[in-house]
Each structure stands twice: as structure tokens, then as C-alpha cells.
Scaffold this active site. Sequence first.
Site, PDB file in Angstrom:
ATOM      1  N   SER A 227       0.842  -1.197   0.000  1.00 25.17           N
ATOM      2  CA  SER A 227       0.000   0.000   0.000  1.00 25.17           C
ATOM      3  C   SER A 227       0.872   1.240   0.000  1.00 25.17           C
ATOM      4  O   SER A 227       2.051   1.198   0.390  1.00 25.17           O
ATOM      5  CB  SER A 227      -0.882   0.003   1.248  1.00 25.17           C
ATOM      6  OG  SER A 227      -1.533   1.253   1.454  1.00 25.17           O
ATOM      7  N   TYR A 240      -1.942  -1.218  10.519  1.00 33.15           N
ATOM      8  CA  TYR A 240      -2.107  -1.540   9.097  1.00 33.15           C
ATOM      9  C   TYR A 240      -0.891  -1.093   8.286  1.00 33.15           C
ATOM     10  O   TYR A 240      -0.339  -1.857   7.485  1.00 33.15           O
ATOM     11  CB  TYR A 240      -3.367  -0.865   8.559  1.00 33.15           C
ATOM     12  CG  TYR A 240      -3.582  -1.044   7.074  1.00 33.15           C
ATOM     13  CD1 TYR A 240      -4.094  -2.227   6.560  1.00 33.15           C
ATOM     14  CD2 TYR A 240      -3.270  -0.018   6.178  1.00 33.15           C
ATOM     15  CE1 TYR A 240      -4.291  -2.389   5.193  1.00 33.15           C
ATOM     16  CE2 TYR A 240      -3.465  -0.173   4.812  1.00 33.15           C
ATOM     17  CZ  TYR A 240      -3.976  -1.365   4.326  1.00 33.15           C
ATOM     18  OH  TYR A 240      -4.156  -1.525   2.981  1.00 33.15           O
TER      19      TYR A 240
END
Length: 336
Positions: A227, A240
Site C-alpha cells: 500500500s 495496518y
Amino acid sequence: MASQPEQPSRRGVLLGTALGAAALAAGAMPRTAQAQDTGSPAPPLFDPVGAYPAPPFPPQPQPWPGLQSKMHPVPDCGEKSYTGSGRMKGRHALVTGGDSGIGRAVAIALAREGADVALNYLPQEESDAREVIALIRQSGRKAVALPGDLRDEAFCKSLVAQAASSLGALDCLINSAGRQHFHESILDLSTEELDWTLKTNIYSLVWLIKAAVPLMPPGSAIVNTTSRQAYSPSANLVDYAATKAAIANMTRSLGKQLLPKGIRVNAVAPGPFWTPLQVCGAQPEAVVEHFGAEVAYHRPGQPVEIAPVYVTLASTDSSYVAGQVWGITGGSGEPG
């Protein structure tokens, strides 16, 4: 909010950028020239900025894990627009998180490129998954539904074995499933939730790859999903973002380790993409309303816009690509 025009496949644009120089260096005719020589019509140009819905989006909170079919607007995963050209013909792929969002778009793209696909998803996502299974079969490819929770090591091992057995082989692993939940303060992050994120995003990746490698022949490919959070972490996504940074590093390490076996490992680093992940606790509702507005496109990406990158990394077109992280972040210029 802009309406979506009839979209051609985006394979040519993305592939041409990534591989055109390599093709010319090898003395190969560029794909665009090949298409002209065979009489294939050139896809019409369109403005990518205004091609898809832009914020503001209506409030739409859902319980985890969320269903794509209940989102407004519903994400575009290429159900109507993606057209294949045989780039994955004869291949056998396992896609995690394949019921919705990016995983769904990749599963559809792989099938339309000629691959048989095993689909993993959570049992709560069955209704979305059934749609994908039907689309894969409509493409004339084998589709295998393998629901289950990736936080269970025994299930991960069984998942890989079942995929290989049901498809007849396994030469492509797409790790797309992920867990994201925001916390404004680390004081609010419980050990249970930390464990949930780590097991979903990191432990399962290790378990799946360990189970898959002994079954994969030379020429196989593994594509992970990191990401932009790995490079530019948000203050409220501590756990995360940490897992996505770990996936990027793991990809680079495994790219070196597994290449002698003929297995290429790469990753895609998405920026803001419109998926169910965003509406079931990944972000505060105020962020969801304006999701994607901060990037150069002023809108989130649609899953169909990133699926060709996964196809390219999984296909033999990328035979000289290993240990790479390709960022698709909406014009930010970051590597991920």
C-alpha cells in the site's frame, strides 16, 4: 459525479509504459504496432481524471467485512469492460480476497486472460463471491470457491492444497486479502485487533507462500498487495501501515530468495481505491465521504484500473521483473 463512459481495456496503456522499452531493446515489435498490423481497432482516448465517480460520496457504513454490492457507487471491477488477450492462457491462479474490490477485479482479469481461478473469501462475503464465480465461468474458465479465514494457519495450508488439486496445478498466487481498521490513538488499539491485523496481513502471507512454493513450477509468479501506507503512513493506521511496510520488504527479500527456483515475487502498492474495505471501519466516515480527493486525480481509483498491473506481473511478459513494488497511487509520484 462524473458518469462512467464505455471503457476499453487498459492493458495497452499500462503494459506499453512498463514494457515498451524492454520490448524494443529485445528487438520485439511494440504491442501497439502488433495491434495495428493485425487490424485490431485502436481504443478511443478518454480523460482518465473524469472517467469515474469522484467525491463526495454518501454515508454508507457497513459491518466488517463489507459487501461490494451494497456500496454507492458500486466499484467497477471490469465486469463489463475488461477484455483479455490470452496473456494467462493455461495458467492456474489462487486469488485471496477475490470476492470484491481489487481481488475481484484481478480474478476477473485473470480469467479473461485465460487462467483458471480458485477464489478465497470470507463466508460472510458469499453473495459477492458467487457473482465472481459466475463471471469466471462465463469466460469459459474453471472457477473454484474456497471460503475460509486466513487467520487460521491450518486453513491456509489446506487452501493452497485444495486450489492446486482443484485446478490441476498452481502457478500463480495473488495475495489481495487484507484487514484495515483505524484507531485515532494507539491507546485504543487492543491486542486482539492488533493480532487480527497481523494474522490477516502478514502471518497468512507467510503461511500461503510456504505452502505454495513447493507446488509451483519454474515460471510461476506471486503477487502481493502492499500500500502507499508502507511509504506514507497515516496517523490513525499504525498497525495496518506497519504490515504493509512489512509486505513490501518481504516482497523484496522473497524476490531474491525464490528467483533461483524460477518463481518471481513482486507486489502492487495501491493508493486510494474504492473498495468495501473503506466503508467497514478502515477509515472514519468523514474520510470516506471525501475519499481520494487528496490525490492528483481528485478521485479514488476503481479496481478495474489496477487489475492490469497484477496481470502484467503475473504473466510471462514480466519475466525480468522480480522483487519489485509497483505503486499505483493516483498521481502522487510515490513508489507506493
